[in-house]
Design a protein around this motif. Structure first.
Motif, PDB file in Angstrom:
ATOM      1  N   LYS A 411       0.838  -1.211   0.000  1.00 44.24           N
ATOM      2  CA  LYS A 411       0.000   0.000   0.000  1.00 44.24           C
ATOM      3  C   LYS A 411       0.871   1.259   0.000  1.00 44.24           C
ATOM      4  O   LYS A 411       0.629   2.201  -0.772  1.00 44.24           O
ATOM      5  N   LYS A 412       1.895   1.283   0.823  1.00 41.04           N
ATOM      6  CA  LYS A 412       2.781   2.447   0.868  1.00 41.04           C
ATOM      7  C   LYS A 412       3.539   2.620  -0.445  1.00 41.04           C
ATOM      8  O   LYS A 412       3.708   3.742  -0.932  1.00 41.04           O
ATOM      9  N   ALA A 413       3.988   1.503  -1.023  1.00 37.26           N
ATOM     10  CA  ALA A 413       4.717   1.586  -2.289  1.00 37.26           C
ATOM     11  C   ALA A 413       3.825   2.135  -3.405  1.00 37.26           C
ATOM     12  O   ALA A 413       4.266   2.955  -4.221  1.00 37.26           O
ATOM     13  N   TYR A 414       2.570   1.700  -3.446  1.00 28.25           N
ATOM     14  CA  TYR A 414       1.638   2.219  -4.444  1.00 28.25           C
ATOM     15  C   TYR A 414       1.371   3.705  -4.212  1.00 28.25           C
ATOM     16  O   TYR A 414       1.276   4.492  -5.155  1.00 28.25           O
ATOM     17  N   GLY A 415       1.215   4.078  -2.955  1.00 28.22           N
ATOM     18  CA  GLY A 415       0.991   5.493  -2.646  1.00 28.22           C
ATOM     19  C   GLY A 415       2.137   6.361  -3.127  1.00 28.22           C
ATOM     20  O   GLY A 415       1.924   7.420  -3.738  1.00 28.22           O
ATOM     21  N   ARG A 416       3.370   5.923  -2.871  1.00 28.27           N
ATOM     22  CA  ARG A 416       4.535   6.702  -3.318  1.00 28.27           C
ATOM     23  C   ARG A 416       4.581   6.796  -4.837  1.00 28.27           C
ATOM     24  O   ARG A 416       4.792   7.869  -5.406  1.00 28.27           O
ATOM     25  N   GLU A 417       4.367   5.651  -5.505  1.00 29.12           N
ATOM     26  CA  GLU A 417       4.452   5.627  -6.968  1.00 29.12           C
ATOM     27  C   GLU A 417       3.383   6.509  -7.610  1.00 29.12           C
ATOM     28  O   GLU A 417       3.663   7.324  -8.498  1.00 29.12           O
ATOM     29  N   LEU A 418       2.152   6.392  -7.166  1.00 35.43           N
ATOM     30  CA  LEU A 418       1.059   7.138  -7.783  1.00 35.43           C
ATOM     31  C   LEU A 418       1.156   8.629  -7.483  1.00 35.43           C
ATOM     32  O   LEU A 418       0.857   9.466  -8.353  1.00 35.43           O
ATOM     33  N   HIS A 419       1.581   9.006  -6.294  1.00 33.71           N
ATOM     34  CA  HIS A 419       1.705  10.428  -5.994  1.00 33.71           C
ATOM     35  C   HIS A 419       2.880  11.059  -6.738  1.00 33.71           C
ATOM     36  O   HIS A 419       2.815  12.238  -7.115  1.00 33.71           O
ATOM     37  N   GLN A 420       3.936  10.280  -6.979  1.00 36.92           N
ATOM     38  CA  GLN A 420       5.027  10.797  -7.795  1.00 36.92           C
ATOM     39  C   GLN A 420       4.550  11.033  -9.226  1.00 36.92           C
ATOM     40  O   GLN A 420       4.853  12.058  -9.845  1.00 36.92           O
ATOM     41  N   ARG A 421       3.782  10.101  -9.763  1.00 40.53           N
ATOM     42  CA  ARG A 421       3.216  10.270 -11.107  1.00 40.53           C
ATOM     43  C   ARG A 421       2.289  11.482 -11.138  1.00 40.53           C
ATOM     44  O   ARG A 421       2.274  12.242 -12.114  1.00 40.53           O
ATOM     45  N   LEU A 422       1.504  11.630 -10.064  1.00 41.18           N
ATOM     46  CA  LEU A 422       0.570  12.753 -10.001  1.00 41.18           C
ATOM     47  C   LEU A 422       1.321  14.083 -10.009  1.00 41.18           C
ATOM     48  O   LEU A 422       0.954  15.015 -10.752  1.00 41.18           O
ATOM     49  N   ARG A 423       2.382  14.206  -9.216  1.00 38.62           N
ATOM     50  CA  ARG A 423       3.159  15.446  -9.186  1.00 38.62           C
ATOM     51  C   ARG A 423       3.770  15.742 -10.556  1.00 38.62           C
ATOM     52  O   ARG A 423       3.710  16.877 -11.037  1.00 38.62           O
ATOM     53  N   ASN A 424       4.325  14.718 -11.176  1.00 36.79           N
ATOM     54  CA  ASN A 424       4.933  14.922 -12.496  1.00 36.79           C
ATOM     55  C   ASN A 424       3.899  15.350 -13.527  1.00 36.79           C
ATOM     56  O   ASN A 424       4.149  16.231 -14.356  1.00 36.79           O
ATOM     57  N   MET A 426       0.918  16.850 -13.021  1.00 31.73           N
ATOM     58  CA  MET A 426       0.421  18.190 -12.772  1.00 31.73           C
ATOM     59  C   MET A 426       1.464  19.244 -13.151  1.00 31.73           C
ATOM     60  O   MET A 426       1.124  20.316 -13.661  1.00 31.73           O
ATOM     61  N   PHE A 427       2.715  18.929 -12.946  1.00 29.60           N
ATOM     62  CA  PHE A 427       3.773  19.848 -13.361  1.00 29.60           C
ATOM     63  C   PHE A 427       3.745  20.051 -14.880  1.00 29.60           C
ATOM     64  O   PHE A 427       3.858  21.178 -15.379  1.00 29.60           O
ATOM     65  N   GLN A 428       3.577  18.946 -15.616  1.00 28.92           N
ATOM     66  CA  GLN A 428       3.527  19.046 -17.075  1.00 28.92           C
ATOM     67  C   GLN A 428       2.286  19.826 -17.530  1.00 28.92           C
ATOM     68  O   GLN A 428       2.351  20.588 -18.498  1.00 28.92           O
ATOM     69  N   LEU A 429       1.170  19.648 -16.819  1.00 22.97           N
ATOM     70  CA  LEU A 429      -0.042  20.392 -17.170  1.00 22.97           C
ATOM     71  C   LEU A 429       0.172  21.891 -16.988  1.00 22.97           C
ATOM     72  O   LEU A 429      -0.184  22.705 -17.858  1.00 22.97           O
ATOM     73  N   ARG A 430       0.734  22.288 -15.842  1.00 19.60           N
ATOM     74  CA  ARG A 430       0.966  23.718 -15.596  1.00 19.60           C
ATOM     75  C   ARG A 430       1.975  24.291 -16.584  1.00 19.60           C
ATOM     76  O   ARG A 430       1.827  25.405 -17.071  1.00 19.60           O
ATOM     77  N   ARG A 431       2.963  23.505 -16.875  1.00 18.77           N
ATOM     78  CA  ARG A 431       4.006  23.961 -17.796  1.00 18.77           C
ATOM     79  C   ARG A 431       3.470  24.130 -19.213  1.00 18.77           C
ATOM     80  O   ARG A 431       3.818  25.058 -19.918  1.00 18.77           O
ATOM     81  N   GLY A 432       2.573  23.192 -19.593  1.00 21.92           N
ATOM     82  CA  GLY A 432       2.050  23.257 -20.957  1.00 21.92           C
ATOM     83  C   GLY A 432       0.747  24.024 -21.074  1.00 21.92           C
ATOM     84  O   GLY A 432       0.260  24.264 -22.178  1.00 21.92           O
ATOM     85  N   GLY A 433       0.130  24.382 -19.947  1.00 22.10           N
ATOM     86  CA  GLY A 433      -1.120  25.141 -19.976  1.00 22.10           C
ATOM     87  C   GLY A 433      -2.307  24.326 -20.421  1.00 22.10           C
ATOM     88  O   GLY A 433      -3.333  24.861 -20.819  1.00 22.10           O
ATOM     89  N   GLY A 434      -2.173  22.979 -20.383  1.00 24.28           N
ATOM     90  CA  GLY A 434      -3.270  22.138 -20.853  1.00 24.28           C
ATOM     91  C   GLY A 434      -4.233  21.795 -19.745  1.00 24.28           C
ATOM     92  O   GLY A 434      -3.978  22.017 -18.568  1.00 24.28           O
ATOM     93  N   ALA A 435      -5.371  21.231 -20.146  1.00 23.65           N
ATOM     94  CA  ALA A 435      -6.392  20.838 -19.175  1.00 23.65           C
ATOM     95  C   ALA A 435      -6.258  19.387 -18.772  1.00 23.65           C
ATOM     96  O   ALA A 435      -6.680  18.992 -17.707  1.00 23.65           O
ATOM     97  N   GLY A 436      -5.638  18.582 -19.619  1.00 27.41           N
ATOM     98  CA  GLY A 436      -5.473  17.167 -19.301  1.00 27.41           C
ATOM     99  C   GLY A 436      -6.770  16.409 -19.383  1.00 27.41           C
ATOM    100  O   GLY A 436      -7.805  16.935 -19.749  1.00 27.41           O
ATOM    101  N   GLY A 437      -6.683  15.147 -19.022  1.00 22.92           N
ATOM    102  CA  GLY A 437      -7.886  14.320 -19.028  1.00 22.92           C
ATOM    103  C   GLY A 437      -8.200  13.824 -20.408  1.00 22.92           C
ATOM    104  O   GLY A 437      -7.355  13.707 -21.273  1.00 22.92           O
ATOM    105  N   ARG A 438      -9.465  13.531 -20.648  1.00 22.85           N
ATOM    106  CA  ARG A 438      -9.873  12.890 -21.882  1.00 22.85           C
ATOM    107  C   ARG A 438      -9.803  13.877 -23.043  1.00 22.85           C
ATOM    108  O   ARG A 438     -10.312  14.998 -22.957  1.00 22.85           O
ATOM    109  N   PRO A 439      -9.219  13.483 -24.173  1.00 21.09           N
ATOM    110  CA  PRO A 439      -9.207  14.356 -25.341  1.00 21.09           C
ATOM    111  C   PRO A 439     -10.620  14.635 -25.814  1.00 21.09           C
ATOM    112  O   PRO A 439     -11.417  13.716 -26.022  1.00 21.09           O
TER     113      PRO A 439
END
Length: 628
Positions: A411-424, A426-439
């Protein structure tokens, strides 16, 4: 053939108390090598060690002789003990009392033995019919799939002739009891008291074995293009529980051990398993018409901790993969997970291997994604991420998924992995100005207006009642398959039910809506939404029986045209046409009043009385036309 007096749970407990390397080590000098023990084969005179023992998986494998088994079979092989003798020897070492053999135990073993015998006899009959004159269409189908006669025998493929009582007449000739044929799911006794008939007719047959290799059930594939259902499995019986078994599990487990694999390949259907085996991937299995269950996952993980689930790359395959993710999440542990191979271009393994070769299949398997990747992608595309609230919802969904895992470390390993993906991300979204999600996903949802279709309301209500009651649906499946709904939207809804069944998915409103949306059948979706959701019913309950009777009567008018011709041919002095018109007009009159009533009538005493009267009236007409 009587089954052993030791239950599967007793045997599993015994093996869990005995370390197989200790027993084998008395006869073979073993050396530790990684997770396994290795030594010279006790079965052949070899000079280079090729005999392996694995305590975690509780088996031995001998590459020089090809022998494979557990601690019980090792004693049987090396000391020439019988099955019971080997268990008694091990039970003494483990300090376990032997189970008491009561009269009831003996009676149950005798009955189980008879059911196993009748299933084995049926399997041999189907195999013989495949090679006979009536099996020509099945042979042509297999030849088109590239399967030759030597492969038919390897998988014990067969054919059920298109007749109502061929199998049961054969089995009666072998001394089988009608009650055993019924208990084994080979024949069906109609509710109206008529003679039993064969469950499987005009189908290519696949035997289903238990974990010891004994035939306990069958799957049948229709050969007619538009037949419903395309696949028909045996019902739940004393021998067969479809959520507890996997197609070809024993053979796959042995093949995985010999190949030293850490996991099985799990695909969706019989022909997919066979195609993989023919291509050299003999450690393939399939569930039996349902989504993977916890029991089936347990069987899979016994063989190895990293199985590959192989799904078609279409929408149905993706839904099935997502259900497997949800089912597996609570049970993840170190060394126990899942990998997913999604096939390209909507192909299944059989198609891919035939069109592109086994190299293409191997490449797909080697690129299988871990469970965490599938979970991430599912939640990422579920909703747009164009507002802070939706971004917070995305994070919440990830946390909820991770929260299902029982094992703290995983459970802890999944939490670390998914939150790292989430941070990365969201950073790409802010950097690119996109909305993300479904095209192309719209922020809101279009309001839907209920339809008021001009349909047979009783037929639609019966269909949706079956959808809301899985057990009721299974009991009425054959009747529903032949039911005709003149309204195209209702017909599309019925076809979607069988599409989900044939793809091994659970039938529910969510899955049907998703499938219908994929097909562009918005009218059927709207129609389904107009129907109230009912609580699941037990088919054995009085109300469940009444709904099955309602389905029977609904189908009666359409089925009658076939029965009328048979009656007309046999009724002396009465033309076929006169018989048809008279029977149909009278029966329609008797049933029409019942099918016009409110849905609430079903289950009432007046409704039951009306059904009885209609059936009695029909029987009187038949007797009169038959001159009885």
């Amino acid at each position: 053939m009587a089954a052993p007096r030791f239950s599967e749970s007793y045997i599993n407990e015994l093996k869990s108390r005995i370390r197989i390397s200790d027993v084998v080590g008395r006869k073979v000098k073993l050396t530790k090598k990684g997770k396994e023990w290795v030594g010279l084969s006790p079965f052949t005179a070899e000079k280079t060690p090729s005999f392996y023992v694995n305590d975690q998986k509780q088996f031995f494998k001998c590459f020089s002789s090809g022998k494979f088994g557990d601690v019980i079979s090792f004693l049987q092989e090396t000391e020439r003990l019988g099955f019971s003798e080997a268990i008694e020897r091990l039970a003494g070492e483990a300090g376990m009392d032997l189970p008491q053999d009561t009269a009831q135990d003996r009676a149950e073993r005798s009955r189980r033995g008879r059911l196993l015998d009748v299933c084995e006899a049926a399997c041999a009959y189907f195999e013989d019919r495949l090679r006979g004159p009536e099996g020509s269409a099945a042979r042509a189908y297999l030849d088109g799939r590239g399967l030759k006669p030597e492969s038919w025998g390897k998988y014990r493929l067969g054919f059920a002739p298109d007749g109502w009582r061929h199998l049961q007449e054969f089995l009666k000739g072998k001394g089988a009891r009608e009650e055993d044929m019924l208990a084994a799911g080979l024949i069906i006794r109609p509710d109206n008291g008529k003679e039993p008939y064969d469950r499987f007719r005009g189908r290519l047959m696949f035997p289903i074995e238990d974990t010891t290799g004994k035939v306990i059930a069958f799957g049948g594939r229709a050969l007619e293009k538009d037949a419903k259902p395309k696949y028909l499995n045996s019902p739940e019986t004393e021998l067969f529980h479809k959520g507890h078994q996997l197609y070809r599990y024993k053979r796959a487990r042995e093949a995985a051990a010999m190949a030293n694999r850490e996991g099985l390949i799990v695909c969706e259907g019989y022909m997919d398993v066979i195609a993989l085996c023919e291509a050299g991937f003999e450690y393939a299995v399939a569930p039996l018409g349902t989504a993977l269950t916890e029991d089936q996952l347990g069987l899979i993980w016994k063989v190895g901790g990293e199985p590959i689930l192989c799904f078609d790359g279409d929408e149905a395959g993706v839904r099935a993969a997502h259900k497997a993710v949800d089912r597996a999440m609570p049970h993840l542990e170190p060394g126990r997970s899942l990998f997913f191979a999604m096939l390209p271009d909507g192909l299944d393994p059989d198609d891919l291997i035939r069109e592109r070769g086994k190299g293409a299949m191997k490449e797909v398997l080697e690129k299988a994604s871990p469970l965490v990747e599938l979970l991430w992608q599912r939640e990422l595309i579920a909703h747009p991420l164009d507002t802070p609230e939706r971004q917070a919802g995305f994070e919440q969904r990830l946390d909820q998924a991770t929260g299902q895992i029982v094992h703290d470390g995983v459970k802890k390993a999944y939490g670390r992995e998914l939150h790292q993906r989430l941070r990365n991300h969201m950073f790409q979204l802010r950097r690119g100005g996109g909305a993300g999600g479904r095209p192309g996903a719209a922020p809101g949802r279009a309001a839907t207006q209920p339809l008021q279709p001009n349909v047979n309301a009783r037929g639609l209500r019966i269909l949706t009642r079956m959808i809301d009651s899985p057990a009721l649906l299974e009991s009425g499946l054959e009747r529903l398959a032949i039911a005709r709904f003149p309204d195209p939207a209702v017909s599309s809804l019925k076809d979607a039910v069988f599409d989900l069944i044939e793809s091994g998915e659970e039938v529910d409103r969510t899955g049907l809506t998703s499938h219908l949306r994929h097909l562009g059948k918005d009218d059927a979706i709207q129609l389904l939404r107009t129907q109230p959701t009912g609580s699941p019913l037990d088919p054995a309950s009085p109300e469940g029986q009444d709904w099955l009777s309602a389905l029977e009567r609904f189908c009666a008018v359409d089925e009658l045209s076939q029965d009328e011709e048979r009656l007309g041919r046999n009724a002396a002095g009465v033309s076929i046409e006169n018989s048809r018109v008279s029977l149909k007009a009278r029966l329609k009159t008797e049933i029409r009043d019942l099918t016009r009533g409110d849905d609430q009538d079903i289950g009432s005493e007046s409704h039951r009385s009306g059904l009885r009267d209609a059936l009695n009236a029909f029987d009187e007409i038949v007797k009169r036309k038959m001159g009885r």
